[in-house]
Design a protein around this motif. Structure first.
Motif, PDB file in Angstrom:
ATOM      1  N   LEU A 116      35.650  30.853  31.749  1.00 14.54           N
ATOM      2  CA  LEU A 116      35.165  30.599  33.113  1.00 14.54           C
ATOM      3  C   LEU A 116      35.120  31.884  33.936  1.00 14.54           C
ATOM      4  CD1 LEU A 116      37.027  27.257  33.766  1.00 14.54           C
ATOM      5  CD2 LEU A 116      34.543  27.560  33.799  1.00 14.54           C
ATOM      6  N   LEU A 117      36.072  32.766  33.706  1.00  8.61           N
ATOM      7  CA  LEU A 117      36.106  34.035  34.440  1.00  8.61           C
ATOM      8  C   LEU A 117      34.962  34.955  34.028  1.00  8.61           C
ATOM      9  CD1 LEU A 117      39.925  34.831  34.513  1.00  8.61           C
ATOM     10  CD2 LEU A 117      38.494  33.962  36.371  1.00  8.61           C
ATOM     11  N   GLU A 118      34.370  34.675  32.895  1.00  8.96           N
ATOM     12  CA  GLU A 118      33.247  35.477  32.430  1.00  8.96           C
ATOM     13  C   GLU A 118      31.918  34.970  32.990  1.00  8.96           C
ATOM     14  OE1 GLU A 118      34.018  35.399  28.205  1.00  8.96           O
ATOM     15  OE2 GLU A 118      35.440  37.041  28.377  1.00  8.96           O
ATOM     16  N   GLN A 119      31.968  33.898  33.787  1.00  8.66           N
ATOM     17  CA  GLN A 119      30.776  33.363  34.459  1.00  8.66           C
ATOM     18  C   GLN A 119      30.659  34.063  35.809  1.00  8.66           C
ATOM     19  OE1 GLN A 119      28.847  30.981  32.721  1.00  8.66           O
ATOM     20  NE2 GLN A 119      30.314  31.729  31.225  1.00  8.66           N
ATOM     21  N   LYS A 120      29.662  34.866  35.974  1.00  5.17           N
ATOM     22  CA  LYS A 120      29.540  35.713  37.165  1.00  5.17           C
ATOM     23  C   LYS A 120      29.286  34.949  38.457  1.00  5.17           C
ATOM     24  CE  LYS A 120      30.041  39.276  34.578  1.00  5.17           C
ATOM     25  NZ  LYS A 120      31.397  39.506  34.196  1.00  5.17           N
ATOM     26  N   ASN A 121      28.781  33.726  38.375  1.00  3.60           N
ATOM     27  CA  ASN A 121      28.422  32.989  39.584  1.00  3.60           C
ATOM     28  C   ASN A 121      29.449  31.941  39.997  1.00  3.60           C
ATOM     29  OD1 ASN A 121      27.926  31.311  37.429  1.00  3.60           O
ATOM     30  ND2 ASN A 121      26.066  30.444  38.280  1.00  3.60           N
ATOM     31  N   SER A 122      30.665  32.017  39.475  1.00  2.00           N
ATOM     32  CA  SER A 122      31.669  31.014  39.815  1.00  2.00           C
ATOM     33  C   SER A 122      32.386  31.382  41.113  1.00  2.00           C
ATOM     34  CB  SER A 122      32.684  30.863  38.678  1.00  2.00           C
ATOM     35  OG  SER A 122      33.486  32.016  38.582  1.00  2.00           O
ATOM     36  N   VAL A 123      32.923  30.386  41.771  1.00  3.57           N
ATOM     37  CA  VAL A 123      33.656  30.602  43.015  1.00  3.57           C
ATOM     38  C   VAL A 123      34.815  31.567  42.789  1.00  3.57           C
ATOM     39  CG1 VAL A 123      35.141  29.491  44.743  1.00  3.57           C
ATOM     40  CG2 VAL A 123      33.015  28.394  44.038  1.00  3.57           C
ATOM     41  N   ILE A 124      35.543  31.377  41.725  1.00  3.71           N
ATOM     42  CA  ILE A 124      36.722  32.217  41.477  1.00  3.71           C
ATOM     43  C   ILE A 124      36.325  33.673  41.286  1.00  3.71           C
ATOM     44  CG2 ILE A 124      36.847  31.739  38.994  1.00  3.71           C
ATOM     45  CD1 ILE A 124      39.981  31.909  40.998  1.00  3.71           C
ATOM     46  N   VAL A 125      35.270  33.932  40.531  1.00  5.42           N
ATOM     47  CA  VAL A 125      34.826  35.309  40.305  1.00  5.42           C
ATOM     48  C   VAL A 125      34.291  35.900  41.607  1.00  5.42           C
ATOM     49  CG1 VAL A 125      33.172  36.769  39.067  1.00  5.42           C
ATOM     50  CG2 VAL A 125      34.434  34.996  37.837  1.00  5.42           C
ATOM     51  N   GLU A 126      33.578  35.109  42.392  1.00  8.26           N
ATOM     52  CA  GLU A 126      33.099  35.588  43.687  1.00  8.26           C
ATOM     53  C   GLU A 126      34.267  35.976  44.593  1.00  8.26           C
ATOM     54  OE1 GLU A 126      30.556  32.484  45.170  1.00  8.26           O
ATOM     55  OE2 GLU A 126      29.003  32.908  43.666  1.00  8.26           O
ATOM     56  N   GLU A 127      35.333  35.185  44.573  1.00  6.00           N
ATOM     57  CA  GLU A 127      36.515  35.505  45.386  1.00  6.00           C
ATOM     58  C   GLU A 127      37.207  36.769  44.869  1.00  6.00           C
ATOM     59  OE1 GLU A 127      37.775  34.132  48.321  1.00  6.00           O
ATOM     60  OE2 GLU A 127      35.768  33.272  48.274  1.00  6.00           O
ATOM     61  N   PHE A 128      37.293  36.907  43.559  1.00  2.32           N
ATOM     62  CA  PHE A 128      37.877  38.131  42.993  1.00  2.32           C
ATOM     63  C   PHE A 128      37.054  39.342  43.422  1.00  2.32           C
ATOM     64  CE2 PHE A 128      39.741  35.735  39.093  1.00  2.32           C
ATOM     65  CZ  PHE A 128      40.843  35.355  39.839  1.00  2.32           C
ATOM     66  N   ASN A 129      35.736  39.235  43.322  1.00  2.73           N
ATOM     67  CA  ASN A 129      34.858  40.339  43.706  1.00  2.73           C
ATOM     68  C   ASN A 129      35.019  40.688  45.183  1.00  2.73           C
ATOM     69  OD1 ASN A 129      33.836  40.562  41.115  1.00  2.73           O
ATOM     70  ND2 ASN A 129      32.050  39.297  41.534  1.00  2.73           N
ATOM     71  N   ARG A 130      35.127  39.663  46.022  1.00  7.41           N
ATOM     72  CA  ARG A 130      35.291  39.878  47.460  1.00  7.41           C
ATOM     73  C   ARG A 130      36.568  40.662  47.755  1.00  7.41           C
ATOM     74  NH1 ARG A 130      37.645  37.460  51.499  1.00  7.41           N
ATOM     75  NH2 ARG A 130      38.426  35.650  50.400  1.00  7.41           N
ATOM     76  N   LYS A 131      37.602  40.414  46.955  1.00  7.84           N
ATOM     77  CA  LYS A 131      38.885  41.107  47.123  1.00  7.84           C
ATOM     78  C   LYS A 131      38.951  42.420  46.330  1.00  7.84           C
ATOM     79  CE  LYS A 131      41.893  38.350  49.331  1.00  7.84           C
ATOM     80  NZ  LYS A 131      42.887  38.747  50.281  1.00  7.84           N
ATOM     81  N   GLY A 132      37.885  42.745  45.604  1.00  7.61           N
ATOM     82  CA  GLY A 132      37.884  43.966  44.802  1.00  7.61           C
ATOM     83  C   GLY A 132      38.709  43.850  43.534  1.00  7.61           C
ATOM     84  N   ILE A 133      38.865  42.637  43.046  1.00 12.65           N
ATOM     85  CA  ILE A 133      39.653  42.383  41.840  1.00 12.65           C
ATOM     86  C   ILE A 133      38.692  42.183  40.674  1.00 12.65           C
ATOM     87  CG2 ILE A 133      41.325  40.856  40.725  1.00 12.65           C
ATOM     88  CD1 ILE A 133      42.137  39.972  43.608  1.00 12.65           C
ATOM     89  N   GLY A 134      38.832  42.963  39.632  1.00  7.85           N
ATOM     90  CA  GLY A 134      37.980  42.813  38.461  1.00  7.85           C
ATOM     91  C   GLY A 134      38.430  41.660  37.580  1.00  7.85           C
ATOM     92  N   ALA A 135      37.472  40.885  37.091  1.00 11.00           N
ATOM     93  CA  ALA A 135      37.798  39.753  36.219  1.00 11.00           C
ATOM     94  C   ALA A 135      38.555  40.230  34.975  1.00 11.00           C
ATOM     95  CB  ALA A 135      36.541  38.998  35.827  1.00 11.00           C
ATOM     96  N   ASP A 136      38.239  41.426  34.482  1.00 13.16           N
ATOM     97  CA  ASP A 136      38.934  41.954  33.299  1.00 13.16           C
ATOM     98  C   ASP A 136      40.429  42.126  33.558  1.00 13.16           C
ATOM     99  OD1 ASP A 136      36.591  41.990  31.861  1.00 13.16           O
ATOM    100  OD2 ASP A 136      36.185  44.125  32.238  1.00 13.16           O
ATOM    101  N   ALA A 137      40.780  42.576  34.763  1.00 15.67           N
ATOM    102  CA  ALA A 137      42.191  42.737  35.114  1.00 15.67           C
ATOM    103  C   ALA A 137      42.902  41.370  35.120  1.00 15.67           C
ATOM    104  CB  ALA A 137      42.331  43.412  36.473  1.00 15.67           C
ATOM    105  N   VAL A 138      42.206  40.365  35.628  1.00 16.84           N
ATOM    106  CA  VAL A 138      42.780  39.020  35.680  1.00 16.84           C
ATOM    107  C   VAL A 138      42.937  38.474  34.262  1.00 16.84           C
ATOM    108  CG1 VAL A 138      42.464  36.672  36.535  1.00 16.84           C
ATOM    109  CG2 VAL A 138      41.756  38.620  37.939  1.00 16.84           C
TER     110      VAL A 138
END
Length: 145
Positions: A116-138
């Motif tokens: 799910l974290l590899e889906q670029k259009n998900s709410v969670i990934v959008e929130e990570f991006n907004r906070k400057g958090i890379g999905a890879d780190a998560v």
């Protein structure tokens, strides 16, 4: 709808993964909508709430807020069609790939979350991006939990 509709090879999912997929099926039928990435995400968050909430809190995010934003996005999908979207099937295939890559032949709930974290259009990934958090780190953090 049945579990086999996810296109996962028989015997290749753990109890934790099965709980996520079964809850996703139940939610889809209750809401009268397709199983989507949002439904899978909510199912993961509900079945693995402790892991999910600690992870998001560690990242400075409010897990309840993410849950609400995902619920809001999901409302646009509600209709009378019930089934499993191609996106959800792809996420399950990716989860299986993630499990094999991790040296396991069985999908666990965390493999679904990583997919799910590899889906670029998900709410969670959008929130990570907004906070400057890379999905890879998560994803790296999930492997340590």
């Amino acid at each position: 709808m049945e579990f086999s509709d996810f296109d996962i090879p028989e015997g290749k999912i753990s109890d934790s993964g099965l709980k996520v997929l079964n809850l996703a099926l139940d939610e889809s039928e209750r809401r009268k909508c397709f199983v989507t990435s949002e439904i899978l995400f909510l199912a993961f968050a509900r079945t693995e709430w402790e892991v999910f909430s600690v992870l998001l809190s560690d990242l400075g995010l409010n897990p309840h807020e993410i849950f609400k934003k995902t619920e809001a996005r999901l409302k646009k999908y509600s209709n009378t069609n019930v089934g499993i979207s191609e996106e959800a099937k792809l996420i399950c295939k990716l989860a299986f790939y993630n499990s094999v890559r991790a040296g396991r032949q069985i999908i666990e709930s965390r493999d679904i979350f990583i997919a799910l974290l590899e889906q670029k259009n998900s709410v969670i990934v959008e929130e990570f991006n907004r906070k400057g958090i890379g999905a890879d780190a998560v994803i790296g953090m999930i492997g340590r939990k």
